[in-house]
Every structure is written in structure tokens, then in C-alpha cells.
Write a protein that holds these residues in place. Sequence first.
Motif, PDB file in Angstrom:
ATOM      1  N   SER A 170       0.831  -1.194   0.000  1.00 29.86           N
ATOM      2  CA  SER A 170       0.000   0.000   0.000  1.00 29.86           C
ATOM      3  C   SER A 170       0.872   1.251   0.000  1.00 29.86           C
ATOM      4  O   SER A 170       1.970   1.261   0.559  1.00 29.86           O
ATOM      5  CB  SER A 170      -0.914   0.012   1.224  1.00 29.86           C
ATOM      6  OG  SER A 170      -1.793  -1.093   1.208  1.00 29.86           O
ATOM      7  N   GLN A 171       0.370   2.295  -0.635  1.00 31.33           N
ATOM      8  CA  GLN A 171       1.097   3.557  -0.714  1.00 31.33           C
ATOM      9  C   GLN A 171       0.198   4.706  -0.273  1.00 31.33           C
ATOM     10  O   GLN A 171      -1.027   4.642  -0.403  1.00 31.33           O
ATOM     11  CB  GLN A 171       1.593   3.790  -2.147  1.00 31.33           C
ATOM     12  CG  GLN A 171       2.537   2.717  -2.648  1.00 31.33           C
ATOM     13  CD  GLN A 171       2.910   2.904  -4.108  1.00 31.33           C
ATOM     14  OE1 GLN A 171       3.097   4.030  -4.569  1.00 31.33           O
ATOM     15  NE2 GLN A 171       3.005   1.812  -4.845  1.00 31.33           N
TER      16      GLN A 171
ATOM     17  N   LEU B 128      -3.379   4.173  -1.704  1.00 31.71           N
ATOM     18  CA  LEU B 128      -3.432   3.390  -2.930  1.00 31.71           C
ATOM     19  C   LEU B 128      -3.207   1.927  -2.573  1.00 31.71           C
ATOM     20  O   LEU B 128      -2.141   1.558  -2.057  1.00 31.71           O
ATOM     21  CB  LEU B 128      -2.369   3.879  -3.912  1.00 31.71           C
ATOM     22  CG  LEU B 128      -2.505   3.465  -5.372  1.00 31.71           C
ATOM     23  CD1 LEU B 128      -3.742   4.106  -5.997  1.00 31.71           C
ATOM     24  CD2 LEU B 128      -1.267   3.874  -6.166  1.00 31.71           C
ATOM     25  N   LEU B 129      -4.223   1.107  -2.811  1.00 32.28           N
ATOM     26  CA  LEU B 129      -4.178  -0.300  -2.431  1.00 32.28           C
ATOM     27  C   LEU B 129      -3.894  -1.168  -3.647  1.00 32.28           C
ATOM     28  O   LEU B 129      -4.601  -1.075  -4.660  1.00 32.28           O
ATOM     29  CB  LEU B 129      -5.517  -0.724  -1.809  1.00 32.28           C
ATOM     30  CG  LEU B 129      -5.956   0.074  -0.581  1.00 32.28           C
ATOM     31  CD1 LEU B 129      -7.398  -0.252  -0.221  1.00 32.28           C
ATOM     32  CD2 LEU B 129      -5.047  -0.216   0.589  1.00 32.28           C
ATOM     33  N   PRO B 130      -2.862  -2.007  -3.610  1.00 34.58           N
ATOM     34  CA  PRO B 130      -2.539  -2.852  -4.759  1.00 34.58           C
ATOM     35  C   PRO B 130      -3.607  -3.923  -4.969  1.00 34.58           C
ATOM     36  O   PRO B 130      -3.926  -4.684  -4.063  1.00 34.58           O
ATOM     37  CB  PRO B 130      -1.198  -3.474  -4.374  1.00 34.58           C
ATOM     38  CG  PRO B 130      -1.188  -3.468  -2.877  1.00 34.58           C
ATOM     39  CD  PRO B 130      -1.947  -2.246  -2.466  1.00 34.58           C
TER      40      PRO B 130
ATOM     41  N   PRO C  35      -5.518  -0.903  -9.272  1.00 31.67           N
ATOM     42  CA  PRO C  35      -5.459  -0.571  -7.841  1.00 31.67           C
ATOM     43  C   PRO C  35      -6.793  -0.007  -7.355  1.00 31.67           C
ATOM     44  O   PRO C  35      -7.621   0.438  -8.153  1.00 31.67           O
ATOM     45  CB  PRO C  35      -4.357   0.482  -7.772  1.00 31.67           C
ATOM     46  CG  PRO C  35      -4.389   1.134  -9.116  1.00 31.67           C
ATOM     47  CD  PRO C  35      -4.734   0.042 -10.086  1.00 31.67           C
ATOM     48  N   GLU C  36      -6.979  -0.015  -6.063  1.00 34.15           N
ATOM     49  CA  GLU C  36      -8.119   0.647  -5.443  1.00 34.15           C
ATOM     50  C   GLU C  36      -7.600   1.820  -4.621  1.00 34.15           C
ATOM     51  O   GLU C  36      -6.437   1.845  -4.224  1.00 34.15           O
ATOM     52  CB  GLU C  36      -8.895  -0.316  -4.545  1.00 34.15           C
ATOM     53  CG  GLU C  36      -9.592  -1.439  -5.307  1.00 34.15           C
ATOM     54  CD  GLU C  36     -10.383  -2.346  -4.398  1.00 34.15           C
ATOM     55  OE1 GLU C  36     -10.516  -2.004  -3.199  1.00 34.15           O
ATOM     56  OE2 GLU C  36     -10.835  -3.406  -4.868  1.00 34.15           O
ATOM     57  N   VAL C  37      -8.471   2.770  -4.385  1.00 36.10           N
ATOM     58  CA  VAL C  37      -8.089   3.957  -3.624  1.00 36.10           C
ATOM     59  C   VAL C  37      -9.011   4.103  -2.419  1.00 36.10           C
ATOM     60  O   VAL C  37     -10.236   4.073  -2.547  1.00 36.10           O
ATOM     61  CB  VAL C  37      -8.161   5.233  -4.490  1.00 36.10           C
ATOM     62  CG1 VAL C  37      -7.802   6.462  -3.658  1.00 36.10           C
ATOM     63  CG2 VAL C  37      -7.230   5.120  -5.688  1.00 36.10           C
TER      64      VAL C  37
ATOM     65  N   TRP D 154      -9.249   6.804 -14.178  1.00 38.36           N
ATOM     66  CA  TRP D 154     -10.362   6.282 -13.386  1.00 38.36           C
ATOM     67  C   TRP D 154     -11.568   5.999 -14.278  1.00 38.36           C
ATOM     68  O   TRP D 154     -12.225   4.959 -14.169  1.00 38.36           O
ATOM     69  CB  TRP D 154     -10.732   7.278 -12.295  1.00 38.36           C
ATOM     70  CG  TRP D 154     -11.831   6.784 -11.416  1.00 38.36           C
ATOM     71  CD1 TRP D 154     -13.182   6.923 -11.604  1.00 38.36           C
ATOM     72  CD2 TRP D 154     -11.682   6.032 -10.209  1.00 38.36           C
ATOM     73  NE1 TRP D 154     -13.879   6.318 -10.594  1.00 38.36           N
ATOM     74  CE2 TRP D 154     -12.986   5.756  -9.723  1.00 38.36           C
ATOM     75  CE3 TRP D 154     -10.574   5.585  -9.487  1.00 38.36           C
ATOM     76  CZ2 TRP D 154     -13.202   5.049  -8.550  1.00 38.36           C
ATOM     77  CZ3 TRP D 154     -10.796   4.874  -8.315  1.00 38.36           C
ATOM     78  CH2 TRP D 154     -12.091   4.616  -7.862  1.00 38.36           C
ATOM     79  N   TYR D 155     -11.873   6.926 -15.167  1.00 37.63           N
ATOM     80  CA  TYR D 155     -13.035   6.775 -16.038  1.00 37.63           C
ATOM     81  C   TYR D 155     -12.897   5.546 -16.926  1.00 37.63           C
ATOM     82  O   TYR D 155     -13.825   4.739 -17.048  1.00 37.63           O
ATOM     83  CB  TYR D 155     -13.195   8.033 -16.891  1.00 37.63           C
ATOM     84  CG  TYR D 155     -14.448   7.999 -17.737  1.00 37.63           C
ATOM     85  CD1 TYR D 155     -15.692   8.281 -17.165  1.00 37.63           C
ATOM     86  CD2 TYR D 155     -14.400   7.667 -19.081  1.00 37.63           C
ATOM     87  CE1 TYR D 155     -16.837   8.236 -17.917  1.00 37.63           C
ATOM     88  CE2 TYR D 155     -15.555   7.618 -19.843  1.00 37.63           C
ATOM     89  CZ  TYR D 155     -16.768   7.908 -19.260  1.00 37.63           C
ATOM     90  OH  TYR D 155     -17.915   7.843 -20.005  1.00 37.63           O
ATOM     91  N   LEU D 156     -11.751   5.386 -17.529  1.00 37.84           N
ATOM     92  CA  LEU D 156     -11.553   4.259 -18.439  1.00 37.84           C
ATOM     93  C   LEU D 156     -11.547   2.931 -17.690  1.00 37.84           C
ATOM     94  O   LEU D 156     -11.965   1.906 -18.232  1.00 37.84           O
ATOM     95  CB  LEU D 156     -10.251   4.435 -19.218  1.00 37.84           C
ATOM     96  CG  LEU D 156     -10.260   5.577 -20.233  1.00 37.84           C
ATOM     97  CD1 LEU D 156      -8.868   5.793 -20.809  1.00 37.84           C
ATOM     98  CD2 LEU D 156     -11.254   5.319 -21.346  1.00 37.84           C
TER      99      LEU D 156
END
Length: 367
Positions: free
Chosen positions: A171-172, A186-188, A193-195, A354-356
Motif C-alpha cells: 500500500s502507498q 493506494l491499495l494494490p 489498484p483501489e483507492v 479512473w473513467y476508463l
Amino acid sequence: MFDSGKQRVMQDASPLTVGSQPLRKSAAAAARTSFLAADVGGTHARIGLIQAQTAGSIADDADGHLEVLGYRKYACADYSGLAEILREFLRDTGARPVAACIACAGYALGDTLINANLPWNVSISSLSRGLGIEHVALVNDFKAIAYATHFHPMEDSIQIAGVGEVGSGQSQLVVGPGTGLGAAVLLPRSPRPEVLATEAGHAAIAPRTALELQIVRRLGKGVAHVPNEQVLSGPGLVALYRVLCEIRAVQPRFSSPEEITTAALSESDALAVECVTCFCSWLGSMVGDLAVLFGTYGGVSLAGGFLPQILPLLQRSDFAERFRDKGTMRTVLERVPVRLIEHGRLGVTGAAHWYLDHETKSGGVEE
């Protein structure tokens, strides 16, 4: 410059509707054609016309290639609303997009975005109808910035602290002082990734020195809770400077973050230097606390709008020492890389990615 708003979007990247049906048909088309991506903050709105260089999800492209066909930056206070800004952008670029993703700070009440830092409200359905854009998606502004760091080349950043490399499997943390204070994790995950968005700006600031305690007491004016962003933001820098002037019994000379940082960089005003140095040190403590709290040992990205301008002072300050000075966790934090990345277009490219990745799937909006 300071455009990471104090309030955050509470509802983001969900299928928005005009009438009774979700607007689906243009989402997938945007992955093959150009579309708008916007980063709307408390001070500036940054708008980009984006083209994906590969078909399908950007997450399938290791480099996350995007082509920015057009880009403009606008002062929000100069316009009557976001629609006016977008119309000017479309007129200047000649673009006719069918879709847009808006990254914005604020509170989403139904389809209306209310933001205390903007001079106007934002209605997603009104934007769609007024501009003739069939599909408009909304995402949290700092979530978009955090998402963009996943694709940001490390060679385009400057290491401030730590000796290790950014860990792709860990995670970052992403932190940005702007109009407010943004922080996200920022979750791998695979394939993307998820935020995790946070409200770290509203958590209580922790004074460490006698001077910092005195500052907090004066800022609080009898109120126990003083939030992080009351010091660690653009307006917070001005508040910090004014309190230091009170403590030092000096008449204030400056009234904006730009004036303070310019004087500090030129070393033409000792109190401005003290103010920015105190700001950087305090920021280091807060970022270290967040890294320990969330276990973000894969790395930290500093993405604030004005931090690149004070880089020399940031490097000379106690930021790194305060970041890693967390008792038994010191050995761990000494290895966590802390990098400064230019804010610039991060919000725009983050909104585009994010949109794509979230709105274009199997020909429509991802459920």
C-alpha cells in the motif's frame, strides 16, 4: 495553485442519470474516442481532452498511456459556473466529446455538488444537458490524484526521504496540501489498484514542540479541535504565518501563500523562512503518522500544488527526520521512500484513468 478542496466528494464514480435511465452508451465509446477529463478544485479548474492510446481498460496497459489532445487551466472565481468553463474549453479546442469525467472536491447531494470553496454549485445533469455531453461521471478529486500516481513514472519525481524503492505490492500513501489537505491510500489490486479516500485533513493536528503547542492554542482560540488542514494547506500556511507574527510581535508583511513562499525562498524575510520551515517539519510528522496508521510502507507521494515551489526549503527542513521519528517504527520508516511529484495534470490524468477503468466495461458503465 492551491486546489485540493477542503471538502471531499462523498459519492463518486457511480452511474449518474438524467431522467430515469443511466446514461450508458457513450461510456465505452469514450475508450475509443476522445473525452473530457476535469480536475475542479477550490481555486483552479484544469480541463483536458483525452485520447486513450490503447483500446479497452487502461489497467491492461502497463504504462497507462494517455494522449492529452488539449489542456487548459482556469481560475474558478473568474467564471459563473463550471459549465461556462467547459463551454470555453470546447470552443477553444473545437472538441465534441460524448463523455466526461469530473474530479471535484465537495459534497454530492443527489446530482448536485456543493463545495464551500467554489463560488458556485455543480449539477451533473445540468452539465450533461447544457453541454450536450451524453455521459458525465463524478469522482472524488483527491481519489483521482491518488489513482494517477499509479501510472506516474518514478523518474519524474524527487525523493525526499527513505532509502528503499517504491513497493508495487504494498500500500502507498498520497498526501497533498492545497486549498485543503488531501490524503488517500493506494491499495494494490489486480487488474487495477483501489483507492481509499480519507478525511485526514479534518483529523486533529498533533503539536510536538513548545512552539507548535503555542501555535495550536492560538489557532484554536479556546476550541480543543484544530484540524490538520488549518495549518497544513495553502490557507493554513497564511494562518501559521500570522500566528508566528503574533508570537514574535512582528507586523505581518504578507497575505498570501505565494508571497510567503517567495520571501522564504529568497531568504528576504526571516519570519517567512521560519514559517515555511515549521510548515515542512510539521508536515513530516503528520505524513509519518499516516504512514504508520495505514501501513503504507510501499511509499509516499507528496502531490501538493505548491510543494514543488518550496523544494529547497522542504529538503533543508526537518521533514525527513520528523517523518521517520516514530519510536520503534523508525527502522521501518527509514526505508519508506517519500517522493515529491508535480501536481500539474495529475488530477486530469487520474480522472481519465479512473473513467476508463471504472466506467467503461462491456459497453457501458460498470455496476
